[in-house]
Design an enzyme around this catalytic site. Structure first.
Site, PDB file in Angstrom:
ATOM      1  N   GLU A   1       0.845  -1.194   0.000  1.00  0.00           N
ATOM      2  CA  GLU A   1       0.000   0.000   0.000  1.00  0.00           C
ATOM      3  C   GLU A   1       0.884   1.250   0.000  1.00  0.00           C
ATOM      4  OE1 GLU A   1      -3.720   1.783   2.674  1.00  0.00           O
ATOM      5  OE2 GLU A   1      -2.183   0.531   3.629  1.00  0.00           O
TER       6      GLU A   1
ATOM      7  N   LYS B   1     -10.072   0.714  -1.678  1.00  0.00           N
ATOM      8  CA  LYS B   1     -10.090   0.523  -0.234  1.00  0.00           C
ATOM      9  C   LYS B   1     -11.442   1.004   0.268  1.00  0.00           C
ATOM     10  CE  LYS B   1      -7.243   1.253   3.900  1.00  0.00           C
ATOM     11  NZ  LYS B   1      -5.981   1.849   4.419  1.00  0.00           N
TER      12      LYS B   1
ATOM     13  N   CYS C   1      -5.120  -3.308   3.170  1.00  0.00           N
ATOM     14  CA  CYS C   1      -4.773  -3.065   4.571  1.00  0.00           C
ATOM     15  C   CYS C   1      -5.959  -3.190   5.529  1.00  0.00           C
ATOM     16  CB  CYS C   1      -4.110  -1.690   4.684  1.00  0.00           C
ATOM     17  SG  CYS C   1      -3.196  -1.434   6.232  1.00  0.00           S
TER      18      CYS C   1
END
Length: 507
Positions: A264, A340, A374
């Site tokens: 990321e 995300k 993440c």
């Protein structure tokens, strides 16, 4: 029973017929005249020799299995034994069909209790896999049903057998051998008084079945993953950063990896030139590089013959809102975008970043994959939805500054591997960026996780990088092991979900 000197599984020969006839008569003593004639056995052997096998103990026939191949899509739902065998002529056999249909299985009374039936069914399963057929099917008798028919319907009887409230010697055996009941067949076998002419259609699915493709393409079963544990360091410009990225792609492709996974915000060092700006302005300037980076990654994916997962980068959408996104750059030149969905409180507060709305599994030449950036890995619903779409490998590019932040990602990612019966690969960045606000320190240990069962590492860790050191991590994962786990695992996390009391769906 005399001492057993040898047990042999062999193809049925016409020379075995007289012994086979005697064995059938002994096995079906309650059903007079229930044996196949010689011309019928001859037809089966000629049409499908591999489907006709016997088990011999001390050179004496102890059991037998007879089979044909059928086109299951053309099979009448409410068929009878007479229908499926073509009025006992076996003209229903179709060498281009997709399912093995069991015509006969029996074990002589004196040899029962030796699990010979299981050997015969295991042979059929192996044959099904070898011939790349969709599965097995047959009509199973329910010989104890006559004891309960006055009070239970066939369906109620089957349900009670499944719950172990009633013992049925045939149906209990089939269920214990991974066959699942799909429907009740009425008037299936003439003369089966104990079953009152009912039967249960039982099926077994070949988890290794591959539908025949018209185009020249295959889906890999052993997939090599290349994880890039990226060192944060200053770069003079985008070209220098991409030179370092290409170096790693060259390295993992040199080991014939199928995927290269970047972390990321791996391109965060480019914000150093904008360190005099506010954090929201600096991250938006960084977003101006994203389209170019994706184009260059796509070219690298083609030239190095590798699927590249670009980690994540900031991107400004048409609505002028800021998102954290990444791209799957396939080696065939196509690209897919992922977002995300859950931004961290820090991303929202410092950069003004918003969560996306797109969640999907992606088709690749190595099967279906999922990608969660993440923090998204800490929300189990997302990976479960991807698992329901057929995901085999979950990739998690991450960026964590402290060890406790890393531990959240690491332990949640390992839980995702267990509960979704999939592989999970995580890759992060290490090192420091003293000249970039909000990106001071990084902690990472890239890893590949597996389910925890006998075919996998006992601790569920396939491979792990050295913590906080720039390096690549290469690991092979076997997709067929996941198929086997789904059917025969010690626990079955996907199958055993109580969908009768909860459901999970995308809006």
């Amino acid at each position: 029973m005399e001492d057993i000197e040898n047990i042999e599984l062999a193809y049925l020969s016409l020379d075995d017929y007289q012994e086979l006839k005697v064995a059938m008569i002994e096995s079906y003593s309650s059903m007079p005249d229930s044996y196949w004639r010689e011309h019928q056995i001859e037809t089966l052997i000629k049409q499908f020799p591999e489907g006709q096998v016997v088990i011999k103990i001390n050179n004496q026939i102890a059991g037998c299995a007879l089979s044909i191949i059928v086109d299951y899509s053309k099979l009448d739902v409410a068929h009878t034994y007479k229908d499926i065998t073509g009025d006992y002529t076996f003209n229903t056999h179709n060498k281009n069909g997709d399912v093995i249909y069991g015509v006969e299985v029996f074990v002589k009374p004196e040899f029962r209790g030796l699990r010979l039936g299981r050997r015969l069914y295991d042979y059929r399963k192996e044959l099904c896999e070898r011939l790349n057929l969709r599965g097995l099917a047959f009509g199973g008798r329910i010989p104890n049903y006559h004891k309960y028919s006055s009070e239970l319907t066939p369906k109620q009887y089957i349900d009670k057998v499944k719950r172990k409230e009633i013992h049925d010697p045939v149906l209990n055996f089939q269920i214990s051998n991974d066959f699942h009941p799909t429907r009740v067949l009425k008037n299936y076998l003439e003369g089966d008084a104990n079953s009152e002419d009912y039967a249960v259609l039982l099926e077994w699915d070949n988890i290794y079945y591959e539908k025949k493709e018209i185009k020249a393409a295959t889906t890999k079963k052993v997939v090599r993953l290349g994880l890039i544990q990226w060192q944060m360091r200053p770069y003079n410009d985008l070209d220098e950063l991409m030179q370092q990225a290409e170096y790693f792609i060259d390295a993992v492709s040199g080991y014939r990896s199928d995927f290269a996974l970047f972390p990321e915000f791996f391109n965060a060092p480019l914000m150093a030139d904008d360190n005099h700006l506010s954090e929201p302005d600096a991250i938006r300037n960084l977003a101006e590089h994203t389209a170019t980076i994706v184009q260059r990654f796509s070219k690298l994916a083609i030239s190095y013959n590798i699927n590249i997962i670009t980690g994540s980068m900031p991107e400004i959408a048409d609505n002028n809102r800021l998102y954290n996104v990444g791209y799957l750059c396939r080696r065939d030149g196509t690209t897919e975008r992922y977002e995300k969905l859950h931004v961290t409180p820090d991303e929202a507060k410092v950069w003004g970043m918003e969560g996306g709305n797109k969640l999907q599994a992606f088709d690749t030449d190595c099967g279906k994959i999922g990608i969660l950036i993440c923090y998204d890995s800490e929300f189990p619903e997302l990976s479960r939805l991807l698992a329901d779409e057929g995901m085999d490998i979950l990739f998690v590019p991450f960026l964590t500054d402290t060890q406790n932040g890393y531990s959240r990602v690491r332990h949640c990612a390992q839980a995702r591997a267990i509960e979704n019966e999939c592989y999970v690969a995580i890759a992060g960045s290490v090192g420091n960026l003293p000249k970039v606000h909000n990106m001071d320190i990084q902690f990472a240990q890239s890893m590949v996780f597996t389910p925890c069962d006998f075919a996998f590492p006992a601790n569920g860790i396939k491979a792990e990088a050295t913590p906080n050191t720039e390096m690549i991590l290469i690991a092979d994962v076997d997709i067929d092991l996941l198929r086997n786990l789904n059917q025969f695992g010690s626990v079955k996390n996907l199958k055993d979900r109580r969908k009768d009391i909860f459901e999970l769906r995308k809006k």
